[in-house]
Design a protein around this motif. Structure first.
Motif, PDB file in Angstrom:
ATOM      1  N   ASP A   1     -12.158  -0.961  -8.320  1.00 28.71           N
ATOM      2  CA  ASP A   1     -12.205   0.184  -9.248  1.00 28.71           C
ATOM      3  C   ASP A   1     -11.220   0.020 -10.405  1.00 28.71           C
ATOM      4  OD1 ASP A   1     -14.141   1.577  -7.891  1.00 28.71           O
ATOM      5  OD2 ASP A   1     -12.898   3.320  -7.448  1.00 28.71           O
TER       6      ASP A   1
ATOM      7  N   ARG B   1     -21.489   5.508   1.471  1.00 28.64           N
ATOM      8  CA  ARG B   1     -22.430   4.568   2.053  1.00 28.64           C
ATOM      9  C   ARG B   1     -22.114   3.193   1.472  1.00 28.64           C
ATOM     10  NH1 ARG B   1     -28.241   3.739   1.119  1.00 28.64           N
ATOM     11  NH2 ARG B   1     -28.314   5.445  -0.346  1.00 28.64           N
TER      12      ARG B   1
ATOM     13  N   VAL C   1       3.988   0.557  -5.573  1.00 29.25           N
ATOM     14  CA  VAL C   1       4.452  -0.350  -6.639  1.00 29.25           C
ATOM     15  C   VAL C   1       4.681   0.477  -7.899  1.00 29.25           C
ATOM     16  CG1 VAL C   1       3.781  -2.278  -8.111  1.00 29.25           C
ATOM     17  CG2 VAL C   1       3.282  -2.352  -5.657  1.00 29.25           C
TER      18      VAL C   1
ATOM     19  N   THR D   1     -14.266   8.076  -0.445  1.00 27.12           N
ATOM     20  CA  THR D   1     -15.558   7.527  -0.869  1.00 27.12           C
ATOM     21  C   THR D   1     -16.644   8.441  -0.355  1.00 27.12           C
ATOM     22  OG1 THR D   1     -16.775   5.477  -1.114  1.00 27.12           O
ATOM     23  CG2 THR D   1     -16.103   6.040   1.113  1.00 27.12           C
ATOM     24  N   GLY D   2     -17.913   8.197  -0.754  1.00 30.22           N
ATOM     25  CA  GLY D   2     -19.001   9.079  -0.343  1.00 30.22           C
ATOM     26  C   GLY D   2     -19.181   9.194   1.158  1.00 30.22           C
TER      27      GLY D   2
ATOM     28  N   ASN E   1      -7.832   6.872   0.710  1.00 28.43           N
ATOM     29  CA  ASN E   1      -9.078   6.434   0.093  1.00 28.43           C
ATOM     30  C   ASN E   1     -10.201   7.453   0.253  1.00 28.43           C
ATOM     31  OD1 ASN E   1      -7.444   4.078   1.169  1.00 28.43           O
ATOM     32  ND2 ASN E   1      -8.603   3.204  -0.495  1.00 28.43           N
TER      33      ASN E   1
ATOM     34  N   GLU F   1       0.856  -1.192   0.000  1.00 26.56           N
ATOM     35  CA  GLU F   1       0.000   0.000   0.000  1.00 26.56           C
ATOM     36  C   GLU F   1       0.889   1.239   0.000  1.00 26.56           C
ATOM     37  OE1 GLU F   1      -3.239   1.079  -0.180  1.00 26.56           O
ATOM     38  OE2 GLU F   1      -2.342   3.053   0.169  1.00 26.56           O
ATOM     39  N   ARG F   2       0.594   2.156  -0.940  1.00 27.43           N
ATOM     40  CA  ARG F   2       1.462   3.351  -1.046  1.00 27.43           C
ATOM     41  C   ARG F   2       1.215   4.339   0.091  1.00 27.43           C
ATOM     42  NH1 ARG F   2      -1.838   7.184  -5.289  1.00 27.43           N
ATOM     43  NH2 ARG F   2      -3.769   6.613  -4.308  1.00 27.43           N
TER      44      ARG F   2
ATOM     45  N   MET G   1     -18.141   0.037  -3.496  1.00 27.82           N
ATOM     46  CA  MET G   1     -17.525  -0.666  -2.362  1.00 27.82           C
ATOM     47  C   MET G   1     -17.950  -2.134  -2.296  1.00 27.82           C
ATOM     48  SD  MET G   1     -17.211   2.118   0.680  1.00 27.82           S
ATOM     49  CE  MET G   1     -18.593   3.206   0.503  1.00 27.82           C
TER      50      MET G   1
ATOM     51  N   ARG H   1     -13.550   5.944   5.381  1.00 27.58           N
ATOM     52  CA  ARG H   1     -12.594   4.922   4.949  1.00 27.58           C
ATOM     53  C   ARG H   1     -11.292   4.948   5.747  1.00 27.58           C
ATOM     54  NH1 ARG H   1     -13.364   2.976  -0.224  1.00 27.58           N
ATOM     55  NH2 ARG H   1     -11.480   1.783   0.160  1.00 27.58           N
TER      56      ARG H   1
HETATM   57  C1  LIG Z   1     -16.612  10.870  -4.004  1.00 28.40           C
HETATM   58  C2  LIG Z   1     -16.902   9.404  -4.103  1.00 28.40           C
HETATM   59  C3  LIG Z   1     -18.065   8.906  -3.554  1.00 28.40           C
HETATM   60  C4  LIG Z   1     -18.322   7.532  -3.578  1.00 28.40           C
HETATM   61  N1  LIG Z   1     -19.429   7.081  -2.949  1.00 28.40           N
HETATM   62  C5  LIG Z   1     -19.638   5.750  -2.860  1.00 28.40           C
HETATM   63  C6  LIG Z   1     -20.710   5.251  -2.090  1.00 28.40           C
HETATM   64  O1  LIG Z   1     -21.448   6.004  -1.445  1.00 28.40           O
HETATM   65  N2  LIG Z   1     -20.909   3.909  -2.063  1.00 28.40           N
HETATM   66  C7  LIG Z   1     -20.081   3.030  -2.735  1.00 28.40           C
HETATM   67  O2  LIG Z   1     -20.287   1.814  -2.638  1.00 28.40           O
HETATM   68  N3  LIG Z   1     -19.049   3.498  -3.479  1.00 28.40           N
HETATM   69  C8  LIG Z   1     -18.801   4.823  -3.542  1.00 28.40           C
HETATM   70  N4  LIG Z   1     -17.726   5.278  -4.241  1.00 28.40           N
HETATM   71  C9  LIG Z   1     -16.854   4.308  -4.944  1.00 28.40           C
HETATM   72  C10 LIG Z   1     -15.951   3.575  -3.973  1.00 28.40           C
HETATM   73  O3  LIG Z   1     -15.287   4.485  -3.123  1.00 28.40           O
HETATM   74  C11 LIG Z   1     -14.920   2.762  -4.759  1.00 28.40           C
HETATM   75  O4  LIG Z   1     -15.602   1.991  -5.726  1.00 28.40           O
HETATM   76  C12 LIG Z   1     -14.118   1.831  -3.868  1.00 28.40           C
HETATM   77  O5  LIG Z   1     -13.417   2.584  -2.907  1.00 28.40           O
HETATM   78  C13 LIG Z   1     -13.123   1.021  -4.705  1.00 28.40           C
HETATM   79  O6  LIG Z   1     -12.281   0.282  -3.864  1.00 28.40           O
HETATM   80  P1  LIG Z   1     -10.891  -0.229  -4.405  1.00 28.40           P
HETATM   81  O7  LIG Z   1     -10.304  -1.045  -3.312  1.00 28.40           O
HETATM   82  O8  LIG Z   1     -11.060  -0.838  -5.738  1.00 28.40           O
HETATM   83  O9  LIG Z   1     -10.008   1.075  -4.651  1.00 28.40           O
HETATM   84  P2  LIG Z   1      -9.498   2.147  -3.616  1.00 28.40           P
HETATM   85  O10 LIG Z   1     -10.399   2.277  -2.460  1.00 28.40           O
HETATM   86  O11 LIG Z   1      -9.208   3.367  -4.423  1.00 28.40           O
HETATM   87  O12 LIG Z   1      -8.123   1.534  -3.086  1.00 28.40           O
HETATM   88  C14 LIG Z   1      -6.960   1.472  -3.872  1.00 28.40           C
HETATM   89  C15 LIG Z   1      -5.758   1.444  -2.947  1.00 28.40           C
HETATM   90  O13 LIG Z   1      -4.592   1.214  -3.714  1.00 28.40           O
HETATM   91  C16 LIG Z   1      -3.546   2.066  -3.263  1.00 28.40           C
HETATM   92  N5  LIG Z   1      -2.619   2.225  -4.401  1.00 28.40           N
HETATM   93  C17 LIG Z   1      -2.872   2.841  -5.578  1.00 28.40           C
HETATM   94  N6  LIG Z   1      -1.804   2.758  -6.392  1.00 28.40           N
HETATM   95  C18 LIG Z   1      -0.894   2.031  -5.723  1.00 28.40           C
HETATM   96  C19 LIG Z   1       0.424   1.587  -6.047  1.00 28.40           C
HETATM   97  N7  LIG Z   1       0.971   1.841  -7.241  1.00 28.40           N
HETATM   98  N8  LIG Z   1       1.114   0.887  -5.112  1.00 28.40           N
HETATM   99  C20 LIG Z   1       0.565   0.611  -3.902  1.00 28.40           C
HETATM  100  N9  LIG Z   1      -0.678   1.018  -3.538  1.00 28.40           N
HETATM  101  C21 LIG Z   1      -1.384   1.693  -4.449  1.00 28.40           C
HETATM  102  C22 LIG Z   1      -4.280   3.334  -2.861  1.00 28.40           C
HETATM  103  O14 LIG Z   1      -3.504   4.109  -1.963  1.00 28.40           O
HETATM  104  C23 LIG Z   1      -5.537   2.756  -2.217  1.00 28.40           C
HETATM  105  O15 LIG Z   1      -5.337   2.494  -0.853  1.00 28.40           O
HETATM  106  C24 LIG Z   1     -17.430   6.653  -4.239  1.00 28.40           C
HETATM  107  C25 LIG Z   1     -16.273   7.155  -4.835  1.00 28.40           C
HETATM  108  C26 LIG Z   1     -15.991   8.508  -4.747  1.00 28.40           C
HETATM  109  C27 LIG Z   1     -14.729   9.032  -5.355  1.00 28.40           C
END
Ligand SMILES: Cc1cc2nc3c(=O)[nH]c(=O)nc-3n(C[C@H](O)[C@H](O)[C@H](O)COP(=O)(O)OP(=O)(O)OC[C@H]3O[C@@H](n4cnc5c(N)ncnc54)[C@H](O)[C@@H]3O)c2cc1C
Length: 425
Positions: free
Chosen positions: A297, A47, A127, A44-45, A42, A33-34, A312, A103
């Motif tokens: 994502d 919910r 990474v 997010t909204g 991270n 994790e960076r 999420m 988060r």
């Molecule tokens: C404003 C906003 C509102 C949202 N509201 C909602 C909601 O209400 N309900 C819902 O279900 N979803 C919501 N979402 C979407 C939800 O937040 C994401 O779909 C979810 O967080 C995706 O999770 P993830 O683990 O795929 O990615 P992330 O949560 O983005 O995690 C990725 C991780 O990888 C790390 N990382 C990135 N690059 C590297 C690298 N090269 N090396 C090491 N680590 C790295 C990052 O630091 C991070 O910790 C919202 C998004 C936003 C932006």
């Protein structure tokens, strides 16, 4: 011998969910994790719909650090000086369906549970590249060092440059991403309960449209325990066309009287920006290849359907299914894409691809500019006139509604838009 059975890039929900499952299966898993700690980067909204975490993590919901459980859903149509709100209240909820979450707190807690199960999480470890040998991903390069693995799970969020480097995903174009800005306003638990008419761990999820002056987008308000999360999500292309920045839209939203009445006097303690994958199903890249899988994502698993934002629950489920696919490959000692393709089958049988496929046209449905301009205005005009009594002759209620809809030929658009909207969902 590689350094790990599986390396997971990113300790967001997708990465942590994958690591949790693999550690439970007794696999040697390293998460990189960076950020300074999981959750620190991270946004997010937010919910969270709880079904995925309930299914994949064997810890009772009551022991998880959720902020509040959503008992009220609101959708507000804003105009300059009025607003109309649709409100759904759920009384006597025995099993909450969704909860608000911060988060920074949640991911940190989750990462501790993952470590307890036996996974290694290394923070401040960005990474930089993948190790590629004979067409197989064989691990990662982090801080100039090589870390090797049989399978690598890319869970680095929406800006996944590793997936792009591998050629599995194309770079973003403005029509394929939304830009979001989120603020956290400190108010205190008692004040939140008073302003939102809540008690105990009850919470509100509030979606708002009509304040963006034509920009394709909307806003949200979620009540957390001690703070309120507010934010806006807009299509990048539309921001560019209107010459607006996401910060402008956020300020318009924050200062609108309909929002101010909830947050006035509160301190904005955090502000952050982020991207989300807008095109949902139509944007999903190839998510498996020799020695590698993509989850969350990074794989484009995000759904925006009016008041519903989902990412999420997709991240948690896809992380867990990527872990299952990796485990099958480890059992067979075969890390080729022919074997890892099982990930796609698992996703096809899950709610992730089923829901994303079902709502694949929702980006089109919500791209109609009238949703952000004339319709919120129309709803406000009708309600304002329906409620207006000043002693002057009062038109029939039906004629108030029809005259407003007929004005400017709205009826033609409205019928067509309703038809298009229903057909595309
Ligand atoms: C404003 C906003 C509102 C949202 N509201 C909602 C909601 O209400 N309900 C819902 O279900 N979803 C919501 N979402 C979407 C939800 O937040 C994401 O779909 C979810 O967080 C995706 O999770 P993830 O683990 O795929 O990615 P992330 O949560 O983005 O995690 C990725 C991780 O990888 C790390 N990382 C990135 N690059 C590297 C690298 N090269 N090396 C090491 N680590 C790295 C990052 O630091 C991070 O910790 C919202 C998004 C936003 C932006």
């Amino acid at each position: 011998m590689p350094d790990a059975d599986v390396i997971v890039v990113g300790a967001g929900l997708a990465g942590l969910s994958a690591a949790y499952r693999l550690a439970k299966l007794g696999r040697n898993v390293i998460v990189l994790e960076r950020g300074e700690y999981p959750g620190s980067k991270n946004v997010t909204g937010g919910r969270m719909y709880l079904h995925a975490i309930k299914k994949n993590i064997d810890i009772p919901i009551s022991e998880m650090p959720f902020e509040r459980f959503v008992v009220r859903e609101c959708i507000t149509f804003l105009d300059q000086s009025s607003s109309v709100t649709l409100e759904l209240n759920n009384y006597n909820v025995s099993e909450p369906m969704s909860a608000t979450v911060l988060r920074a707190r949640f991911d940190r807690w989750f990462s501790e549970r993952v470590e307890e199960r036996g996974a290694t999480i290394i923070t401040k470890a960005k990474v930089d590249d993948l190790i590629l040998e004979d067409g197989f991903v064989k691990g990662v390069i982090v801080g100039g060092e090589k870390l090797t693995s049989n399978v690598t799970i890319i869970a680095e969020g929406v800006n996944s440059f590793l997936a792009e480097k591998l050629g599995l995903r194309k770079s973003f174009v403005p029509e394929s991403v939304t830009v979001a800005a989120k603020g956290i306003v400190e108010l205190g638990e008692e004040e939140i309960n008073k302003r939102f008419n809540l008690k105990d761990k009850e919470g509100v999820a509030h979606a708002i449209i009509g304040f963006t002056n034509g920009v394709h987008g909307g806003g949200f308000i979620y009540t957390d325990r001690e703070v309120v999360s507010i934010g806006v999500v807009c299509l990048l292309k539309s921001l560019v066309e209107h010459g607006k920045s996401i910060a402008d839209i956020f300020e318009d939203f924050r200062l609108h009287p309909a929002v101010q009445r909830y947050i006035e006097g509160g301190k904005l303690v955090e502000y952050s920006g982020h991207l989300t994958p807008e095109l949902g199903y139509n944007m999903i890249p190839k998510i498996y290849s020799n020695g590698v899988l993509i989850a969350g994502d990074a794989a484009g698993f995000f759904l925006e359907g009016g008041p519903i934002l989902r990412g999420m629950d997709f991240a948690i489920e896809s992380g867990s299914l990527a872990a299952e696919a990796a485990n099958i490959a480890l059992n067979k000692n075969d890390y080729s894409e022919q074997t890892l393709k099982i990930y796609m089958d698992l996703l096809n049988d899950s709610f992730v691809l089923r829901d994303l496929r079902m709502y694949k046209n929702s980006p089109k449905a919500i791209s109609n500019p009238r949703l952000y301009t004339s319709y919120p205005k129309l709803v406000n005009q009708i309600f304002t006139q329906l409620m207006h009594i000043d002693g002057n002759p009062r038109p029939h209620m039906g004629s108030i509604i029809f005259n407003n809809i007929l004005r400017n030929g709205q009826i033609i658009y409205l019928l067509r838009d309703i038809f298009d909207f229903l057909a595309s969902l």
